[in-house]
Design a protein around this motif. Structure first.
Motif, PDB file in Angstrom:
ATOM      1  N   ALA A 341     -81.300 -79.892  32.620  1.00 51.80           N
ATOM      2  CA  ALA A 341     -82.649 -79.887  33.179  1.00 51.80           C
ATOM      3  C   ALA A 341     -83.728 -79.847  32.105  1.00 51.80           C
ATOM      4  N   GLY A 342     -83.344 -79.850  30.846  1.00 50.89           N
ATOM      5  CA  GLY A 342     -84.326 -79.854  29.768  1.00 50.89           C
ATOM      6  C   GLY A 342     -85.070 -78.545  29.621  1.00 50.89           C
ATOM      7  N   THR A 343     -84.409 -77.420  29.906  1.00 51.72           N
ATOM      8  CA  THR A 343     -85.057 -76.128  29.772  1.00 51.72           C
ATOM      9  C   THR A 343     -84.064 -75.138  29.188  1.00 51.72           C
ATOM     10  N   ILE A 344     -84.327 -73.839  29.357  1.00 50.06           N
ATOM     11  CA  ILE A 344     -83.453 -72.792  28.832  1.00 50.06           C
ATOM     12  C   ILE A 344     -83.048 -71.870  29.970  1.00 50.06           C
ATOM     13  N   SER A 345     -81.950 -71.157  29.760  1.00 52.89           N
ATOM     14  CA  SER A 345     -81.433 -70.294  30.817  1.00 52.89           C
ATOM     15  C   SER A 345     -82.428 -69.219  31.217  1.00 52.89           C
ATOM     16  N   TYR A 346     -83.216 -68.727  30.264  1.00 54.39           N
ATOM     17  CA  TYR A 346     -84.217 -67.702  30.570  1.00 54.39           C
ATOM     18  C   TYR A 346     -85.094 -68.155  31.744  1.00 54.39           C
ATOM     19  N   GLU A 347     -85.555 -69.403  31.674  1.00 55.69           N
ATOM     20  CA  GLU A 347     -86.442 -69.904  32.714  1.00 55.69           C
ATOM     21  C   GLU A 347     -85.704 -70.040  34.041  1.00 55.69           C
ATOM     22  N   LEU A 348     -84.479 -70.541  34.020  1.00 56.12           N
ATOM     23  CA  LEU A 348     -83.728 -70.670  35.264  1.00 56.12           C
ATOM     24  C   LEU A 348     -83.551 -69.318  35.938  1.00 56.12           C
ATOM     25  N   PHE A 349     -83.174 -68.317  35.165  1.00 52.61           N
ATOM     26  CA  PHE A 349     -82.999 -66.980  35.730  1.00 52.61           C
ATOM     27  C   PHE A 349     -84.313 -66.442  36.316  1.00 52.61           C
ATOM     28  N   CYS A 350     -85.377 -66.550  35.534  1.00 52.03           N
ATOM     29  CA  CYS A 350     -86.634 -65.906  35.913  1.00 52.03           C
ATOM     30  C   CYS A 350     -87.369 -66.623  37.039  1.00 52.03           C
ATOM     31  N   ARG A 351     -87.042 -67.889  37.302  1.00 49.92           N
ATOM     32  CA  ARG A 351     -87.758 -68.647  38.325  1.00 49.92           C
ATOM     33  C   ARG A 351     -87.127 -68.542  39.707  1.00 49.92           C
ATOM     34  N   LEU A 352     -86.020 -67.840  39.844  1.00 49.43           N
ATOM     35  CA  LEU A 352     -85.446 -67.665  41.171  1.00 49.43           C
ATOM     36  C   LEU A 352     -86.434 -66.939  42.074  1.00 49.43           C
ATOM     37  N   THR A 353     -86.560 -67.396  43.304  1.00 44.71           N
ATOM     38  CA  THR A 353     -87.580 -66.867  44.198  1.00 44.71           C
ATOM     39  C   THR A 353     -86.999 -65.833  45.151  1.00 44.71           C
ATOM     40  N   ALA A 354     -87.897 -65.249  45.954  1.00 44.06           N
ATOM     41  CA  ALA A 354     -87.493 -64.206  46.903  1.00 44.06           C
ATOM     42  C   ALA A 354     -86.603 -64.746  48.016  1.00 44.06           C
ATOM     43  N   ARG A 355     -86.542 -66.066  48.199  1.00 41.92           N
ATOM     44  CA  ARG A 355     -85.656 -66.627  49.230  1.00 41.92           C
ATOM     45  C   ARG A 355     -84.175 -66.454  48.890  1.00 41.92           C
ATOM     46  N   VAL A 356     -83.881 -66.272  47.623  1.00 36.53           N
ATOM     47  CA  VAL A 356     -82.488 -66.104  47.219  1.00 36.53           C
ATOM     48  C   VAL A 356     -82.055 -64.687  47.560  1.00 36.53           C
ATOM     49  N   ARG A 357     -81.030 -64.549  48.372  1.00 33.41           N
ATOM     50  CA  ARG A 357     -80.545 -63.239  48.778  1.00 33.41           C
ATOM     51  C   ARG A 357     -79.868 -62.552  47.589  1.00 33.41           C
ATOM     52  N   ARG A 358     -80.176 -61.273  47.421  1.00 34.17           N
ATOM     53  CA  ARG A 358     -79.710 -60.527  46.256  1.00 34.17           C
ATOM     54  C   ARG A 358     -78.979 -59.259  46.673  1.00 34.17           C
ATOM     55  N   PRO A 359     -78.189 -58.665  45.773  1.00 35.88           N
ATOM     56  CA  PRO A 359     -77.587 -57.369  46.079  1.00 35.88           C
ATOM     57  C   PRO A 359     -78.682 -56.336  46.373  1.00 35.88           C
ATOM     58  N   SER A 360     -78.460 -55.512  47.362  1.00 38.96           N
ATOM     59  CA  SER A 360     -79.477 -54.535  47.768  1.00 38.96           C
ATOM     60  C   SER A 360     -79.348 -53.214  47.032  1.00 38.96           C
ATOM     61  N   GLN A 361     -78.213 -52.962  46.383  1.00 42.34           N
ATOM     62  CA  GLN A 361     -77.970 -51.696  45.722  1.00 42.34           C
ATOM     63  C   GLN A 361     -77.770 -51.899  44.223  1.00 42.34           C
TER      64      GLN A 361
END
Length: 378
Positions: A341-361
């Protein structure tokens, strides 16, 4: 519920931390958890790291206070420091460690008297030209901070500009400037002066950057800081895996196109899977045709443009609606996706939005935490 979620691997996180310690065994480890723990979730990741690292590093006061509110003890270092008297008073009350990088912050320390102990890093600009005092100004700043009431532990820190390019002379230059200043301050003080230089790239590629503290970030989360060396080269393991589902499968006839802009042409009859992730979830819109994905453990290629809510993938007859998809993580390195994608992993990680379900604990806590911050500050 939207079928787009991430999982976190506690054992991988602790494994990566151990790898960092192997590279600089004499250094104390400040685990960087700024920017929501590089998108992994500071509330989930920080408690585990607090029990296994020697401290946590954040960018700003709001991140530090969120950790204290969560019950995280131990050393928390605020890398951008404070910007007013109220923040400084709060930092003292919460036993935070502060970085001082500007004349304005020096003035603030001198104008605010308190006997409550405060640990401080003086930030040195050795060539990155972002924050910090140039070496020629640093001696006076050091003396002024040393005369401030309540500053009981004072060290110097700097940040590499190009440590991810190991053959570049600039890092040697930055190291030389830092060491010269450190030696001058040690001579004036009559004892050694603590330093902190090494980020992830510094830890992995610059052993001469070892000092009292290291500050790894991206490597803790299982990504390589180098463009030409993989995470596996350093035995780093992915902490985050990003998942989605196949929501539709169909066949596109030869000669027809797929997606916005009709950018991909099916040269022959082609089976297409639609996957429940898009740039609205943080998947990079500029990921091109050919970017790999895993479906049911097998590699396939994205085709056409990334949409807000979906991507389209060229598949074979073994793929079915409901199959699990891995966008990056276990089995598919995030660095490979970032490169495509022509970027770095830092950006991919940090750009995930609130729509992505995450661990709650929080990830499972260790049994033996390090000393609390009040003890750390004496």
């Amino acid at each position: 519920m939207r079928e787009c979620w991430l999982t976190l691997d506690a054992q991988a996180l602790l494994h990566n931390l151990a790898v960092m310690r192997e590279h600089m065994p004499e250094a104390r480890l400040l685990a960087m958890v700024k920017a929501d723990a590089y998108g992994h979730g500071i509330a989930q990741v920080a408690p585990l790291l607090a029990d296994h690292a020697d401290g946590l590093g954040v960018a700003c006061m709001s991140e530090a206070l969120a950790l204290r509110a969560q019950g995280v003890k131990g050393n928390i270092t605020v890398m951008q420091g404070v910007f007013n008297a109220e923040e400084l008073a709060t930092a003292r009350a919460q036993y935070l460690t502060l970085v001082v990088h500007s004349p304005e912050q020096l003035d603030l320390f001198e104008a605010t008297e308190s006997s409550r102990p405060l640990a401080v890093w003086l930030k040195i600009n050795t060539g990155m030209n972002r924050l910090g005092f140039r070496p020629a100004q640093a001696l006076m700043a050091w003396r002024r901070l040393g005369n401030c009431v309540g500053v009981h532990r004072l060290g110097i820190a700097a940040h590499f500009a190009c440590a991810d390019e190991p053959v570049l002379a600039m890092t040697d230059q930055q190291l030389g400037r830092f060491r010269a200043l450190q030696q001058a301050l040690s001579a004036e003080k009559g004892t050694s002066v603590a330093g902190s230089l090494a980020n992830s790239a510094g830890v992995l590629a610059w052993p001469e950057a070892a000092d009292e503290w290291m500050r790894p970030g991206i490597a803790l989360y299982g990504s390589s800081p180098f463009a030409d060396r993989s995470a596996a080269d350093f035995d780093l393991r992915p902490v985050m895996t990003l998942h989605a589902r196949v929501v539709s499968v169909f066949t596109v006839p030869a000669g027809e196109r797929v997606g916005y802009g009709a950018s991909w042409l099916a040269e022959r009859s082609t089976r297409i899977a639609v996957v429940s992730i898009g740039y609205g979830d943080g998947y990079p819109r500029h990921a091109p045709t050919g970017t790999p994905v895993l479906i049911a453990g097998r590699r396939y290629e994205l085709v056409g443009r990334v949409s807000m809510d979906m991507i389209t993938v060229k598949v074979d007859g073994s793929v079915n609606v409901g199959d699990e998809v891995v966008l990056w993580g276990q089995g598919l390195p995030v660095d490979e996706i970032a490169s495509a994608a022509g970027t770095i992993s830092y950006e991919l990680f940090c750009r995930l939005t609130a729509r992505v379900r995450r661990p709650s604990q929080p990830l499972e806590l260790a049994e033996t935490p390090i000393a609390d911050a009040e003890a750390e500050h004496g």
